[in-house]
Every structure is written in structure tokens, then in C-alpha cells.
Design a protein around this motif. Sequence first.
Motif, short mmCIF file in Angstrom:
data_model
loop_
_atom_site.label_atom_id
_atom_site.label_comp_id
_atom_site.label_asym_id
_atom_site.label_seq_id
_atom_site.Cartn_x
_atom_site.Cartn_y
_atom_site.Cartn_z
N MET A 121 0.84 -1.18 0.00
CA MET A 121 0.00 0.00 0.00
C MET A 121 0.88 1.24 0.00
SD MET A 121 -2.57 -1.40 2.98
CE MET A 121 -3.55 0.10 3.04
N VAL A 127 -0.86 6.15 0.84
CA VAL A 127 -2.06 5.83 1.60
C VAL A 127 -2.90 7.09 1.87
CG1 VAL A 127 -2.88 5.01 3.83
CG2 VAL A 127 -1.07 3.78 2.65
N ASP A 174 -8.41 4.88 3.07
CA ASP A 174 -7.90 3.51 3.09
C ASP A 174 -7.98 2.87 4.47
OD1 ASP A 174 -7.19 3.56 0.33
OD2 ASP A 174 -5.31 4.58 0.85
N VAL A 213 -4.99 5.32 9.46
CA VAL A 213 -4.28 6.38 8.75
C VAL A 213 -4.38 7.67 9.55
CG1 VAL A 213 -4.06 7.68 6.61
CG2 VAL A 213 -4.83 5.30 6.55
#
Length: 113
Positions: free
Chosen positions: A82, A85, A89, A111
Motif C-alpha cells: 500500500m 495511503v 484507506d 491512517v
Amino acid sequence: QVQVVESGGGSVQAGGSLRLSCVASEIIFRANTMEWYRQAPGKQRELVSTISPGGSTHYADSVKGRFTISRDNAKTTVYLQMNSVKPEDAAVYFCHVGGLPYWGQGTQVTVSS
């Protein structure tokens, strides 16, 4: 017993990177498409990416160009790299064996800004 186990989740800053791993039993892994799903609180579980036994990949439009799925057959492991980000997400990410009722326990991705 069939095992599907994810790892690699954690907290990542927006714009950063994270790599998720999923180890599955060999007898299941080698003959099936492996999939990554994710589910945020209050939302439906959504398909993020898939990879076939031969290595063909598909991605949800929301992650194209940012996420990369891969598999290592020798290690019976599928990865989700990933990058870039975004806050959107953030979710619990699940590894799934395509077409079968085998799911991992989920790994949380948070996040931060």
C-alpha cells in the motif's frame, strides 16, 4: 485445519506506505485466487484486489496506481503493498480464498494526518 493469517497492519501517516501479508495453507493457496477485502466501520466489506494462481491481478478503481498485490507460491503468502495511503484507506483488511469460506482474522490499518 485450513489457516489464513494476515499481518502487517498498523498506523501509517497519510501519504505513507504499508505492506500487508497473508499466509495460507498450501493446499488451498496454490489452486485458488487470493483476495484482499477491507471493511470500515459502518460500511460494507469491499473487494480491494485479487491475484490468480497464475499471477493475473485486478484492482478496485479506488486503489489503482497505489496498491500492488503479489504472491510468493513457495512461501504460500500473498502481499498487499500500500503506497500513497489516503485516509479513505483506513479499514480492517481481510485476506480471502476466492470461492471458499476461508477468511483471515483481519488486520487493522489506521491512517493518521
